[in-house]
Enzyme design. Structure first.
Site, PDB file in Angstrom:
ATOM      1  N   GLU A 115       1.604  17.179   7.586  1.00 28.81           N
ATOM      2  CA  GLU A 115       0.914  18.470   7.479  1.00 28.81           C
ATOM      3  C   GLU A 115       1.324  19.423   8.601  1.00 28.81           C
ATOM      4  O   GLU A 115       1.454  20.624   8.398  1.00 28.81           O
ATOM      5  CB  GLU A 115      -0.601  18.238   7.486  1.00 28.81           C
TER       6      GLU A 115
ATOM      7  N   GLU B 177      -3.401   9.415   2.970  1.00 33.19           N
ATOM      8  CA  GLU B 177      -4.831   9.409   3.314  1.00 33.19           C
ATOM      9  C   GLU B 177      -5.686   8.662   2.309  1.00 33.19           C
ATOM     10  O   GLU B 177      -6.673   8.018   2.671  1.00 33.19           O
ATOM     11  CB  GLU B 177      -5.342  10.850   3.450  1.00 33.19           C
TER      12      GLU B 177
END
Ligand code: NAI
Length: 701
Positions: free
Chosen positions: A110, A130
């Site tokens: 990210e 995640e």
């Protein structure tokens, strides 16, 4: 060494290096240091462009999961947010080139997506994993990834959590270039190219060319939801990841980010998130053995041997071969050997057909397996696993032979599921090197490996087994020597309760359904049919021999056994099976059950799914508490790992012991007391459970 971020320069190029071994996780302080460095360089007139790079093994494995755990449990407030960091990088007025090698996971990806450009070494590995710990990307991954990789790929990466290699990342548009020379040098050159081209650095959040409806099929979201409901049944994070990516196509960036944040937080503070993070850490912890010096020498395993090429022996030989370890495989008869080798060959063929392995890989593995009818190759083996029939005298004989042929420091392991390890150790001149390596069926697939410690097993033997397990890509859990060890011993009362529930009026499919809906991979009665009711019968006898009189005994499964209904292998057990082994409820079983229950005076009633779950799962918990109290397991979380990795317990419920803590030990204990009153002494609560519940403590304290 505590991690740090360093700032250096190469003429007009500023270089920000993340140095937080081992994997450059964004531990507290690191994100802020990166932001400060970027801002400093952004304001510095001598700097024209910036390179962001990771020191050591990879770019970054992302968020510090221990920190997330502390935040989730309310023990720590949130520090600087990765989403703010990504935005600061993106807002930098000077071009930021992110140079990536090795892992670029989760928050790492990210942050990289916040940069204006990304280049990668061939070792680069990109993922938003995640969901594997019950979360979704929370720093813009669900919004920036669709903008660079397109909606379909981003969707796939966010809900499945699987990694993409550098080539794939280039094809997806995640990286702009793959470089094979020195990464930093290449990144500096790349930065200079961008400066030569001029223009404003492109902000990922402004890019929407890949979000237009012509660029993806709107049906992908529903298809992904359907696939996630199937392959990650019961889990909320994959569905939330899909929702967040979908938002990128219909909301402006900032609004979609707000949605991502709120979904991320729901996940972080959810029971599932906490449970999956517990499993994540417990799995790593399980390999640590208290009392074993951290440097207890593990002997290298370069060659292996397996005695017995049946169901288990064949799978165990494949496990060695898959890890690149040559393995001798010995059988008693030519016929059994041929059958065993043929089964291995056909297992590999199925894997090739399904695209799991290439033909070349399968051929190479097959080459590593050396079948024989005597102990050829056993003298060179560093580890030998015995997997002959479950028969004490036969196994004792095999151990005496193995002791003669094996080299003096070879590890001698048995795959027995119910026999005493020490009886085999006693047949050898090296009891210290004898232990159980309890693989689960199919051995080449199931991740759990119970390492069973005998009375004389040495720390070296344990350390060797643990290191070997990791090499074999298994999850090792060290347990003590008792009937059923930890996993099967807990499974016995669990399956018994399932049978009692049927005898009290619940249909087999109702019992199995309740546990399937709870999240178990399979219901307990269907599992019995899969393993074989003949095997279950034999094991039940062993447990019953040790039981005090007055314990309730199951009726129906014994009768099914007497009738030759062994389960799938005989076409009928608790269910009837067609040629595709699809289970069908069987009226004969229902009639038989009614008749046996009536004769025994067991009243029939309707039983709700909640009670089915309580009776069966609390039976696991109670036996688990007994095992812990006896020191058979080293720690409560090990039992969770055994159940998640070996028995199809839903990881998102954290394992049976964790689950009991979530329900509340006092509540579980009170219910067990009720069951004891209603159903007799089988339900006597384990002493450890009484103690913890009465003192208001939990298993993990
Ligand atoms: P199996 O019956 O499929 O295979 C046993 C094999 O051992 C047979 O092929 C037999 O010919 C061979 N054998 C017998 N005497 C031998 C000797 N002296 N030397 C070499 N080979 C010999 O049995 P399975 O299911 O593979 O079980 C093997 C062991 O693994 C047993 O101890 C069992 O309790 C244990 N186990 C079984 C599990 C299962 O789900 N089947 C799970 C975990 C452990």
């Amino acid at each position: 060494m505590a991690g740090h971020v360093s700032l250096t320069r190469n003429k007009e190029i500023g270089i920000v290096t993340i140095d937080n071994p081992p994997v450059n996780a964004f531990s507290p302080g690191i994100p802020r240091s990166i932001a400060t460095s970027i801002e400093q360089l952004g304001a510095d007139p001598r700097t024209a462009a910036i390179v962001l790079i990771g020191a050591g093994r990879g770019f970054s494995a992302g968020a510090d999961i221990e920190e997330l755990q502390r935040i989730a449990s309310g023990h720590q407030p949130r520090a600087m947010d990765l989403r703010i960091l990504a935005r600061r990088i993106e807002d930098c007025p000077k071009p930021v080139v992110c140079a990536i090698h090795g892992v670029c996971l989760g928050g790492g990806l990210e942050i990289a997506l916040g940069a204006h450009y990304r280049i990668a070494a061939p070792s680069g590995s990109f993922a938003q994993p995640e969901v594997k710990i019950g979360l979704i990307p929370g720093a813009g991954g669900t919004q920036r990834l669709p903008r660079v990789a397109g909606v379909a790929r981003a969707l796939e990466m966010c809900w499945r959590g699987e990694p993409a290699g550098a080539e794939q990342a280039l094809a997806d548009g995640i990286v702009d270039r793959i470089v094979s020379n020195d990464l930093l040098t290449a990144a500096i050159a790349f930065a200079r190219e961008t400066l030569a081209r001029g223009g404003k650095p492109p902000r990922t959040r402004d890019r929407d060319e890949k979000l237009t409806p012509e660029r993806y099929d709107p049906a992908i979201f529903d298809a992904a939801r359907a696939a996630a409901r199937k392959s990650m049944r019961g889990q909320t994070a994959p569905l939330r990841a899909i929702e967040a990516v979908e938002a990128s196509t219909r909301l402006p960036f900032d609004e979609a980010m707000a949605l991502e944040t709120s979904l991320f937080e729901k996940c972080l503070y959810s029971e599932q998130g906490r449970a999956l993070i517990h499993v994540f850490f417990s799995e790593r912890n399980a390999a640590k053995v208290p009392g074993l010096a951290p440097d207890a020498p593990a002997l290298p395993v370069k060659q292996a041997a397996v005695a017995g090429a049946g169901t288990m022996g064949g799978g165990i030989a494949m496990t060695f071969a898959n890890a690149g370890i040559p393995v001798a495989l010995k059988e008693a008869t030519r016929d059994a050997l041929d059958r065993g080798v043929e089964r291995i060959r056909s297992n590999y063929a199925v894997s090739v057909k399904r695209g799991r392995f290439t033909q070349a890989f399968a051929d190479e593995r097959m080459e590593l397996i050396r079948p024989s009818l005597d102990y050829d190759g056993f003298a060179d083996a560093d580890v030998i696993v015995e997997a002959v029939f479950e028969d004490m005298e036969l196994k004792k004989g095999v151990f005496a032979e193995l002791d003669r042929v094996a080299k003096p420091d070879a590890l001698l392991a048995t795959n027995t599921s119910s026999l005493d390890i020490d009886s085999f150790a006693g047949q050898t001149s090296r009891a210290g090197m004898v232990l159980g390596l309890h693989f689960f069926s199919p051995a080449n697939v199931m991740r759990l490996l119970e390492i069973v410690r005998g009375a004389a097993t040495t720390p070296t033997a344990i350390a060797t087994a643990v290191a070997l397990a990791r090499k074999l890509n298994k999850v090792p859990v060290v347990v003590g020597n008792c009937l059923g060890f930890a996993g099967n011993r807990m499974f016995e009362p669990y399956r018994l309760e399932a049978q009692f529930l049927v005898e009290e009026g619940a249909a087999p499919e109702t019992v199995d359904r309740a546990l399937y809906d709870f999240g178990m991979a399979m219901g307990p009665l269907a599992t019995g049919d899969l393993v074989g009711l003949d095997v279950a019968w034999r094991i039940r006898r062993l447990f019953q021999e040790r039981e005090p009189p007055g314990f309730r005994k199951p009726l129906v499964e014994d009768r099914l056994y007497d009738l030759g209904r062994y389960g799938q292998k005989s076409g009928a057990g608790w269910y009837r099976y067609d040629e595709n082994r699809k289970p069908q409820p069987d009226a004969e079983v229902a009639a038989l059950t009614r008749q046996l229950a009536a004769a025994a005076g067991i009243p029939q009633r309707e039983i709700a799914p909640e009670e089915i779950v309580e009776r069966t799962i609390y039976a696991l918990v109670n036996e688990g508490a007994r095992i812990l109290g006896e020191g058979i397991a080293q720690r409560a979380a090990d039992l969770d790992i055994i159940y998640v990795a070996g028995f199809g317990f839903p990881a998102w419920r954290g394992g049976p012991i964790w689950y009991a803590g979530e329900v509340g030990l006092a509540k579980v204990y009170a219910r067990i007391r009720e069951f004891e009153r209603e159903h007799g002494p089988r339900w006597a609560p384990a002493p450890l459970l009484c103690q913890l519940a009465e003192q208001g403590r939990s298993f993990s304290e």
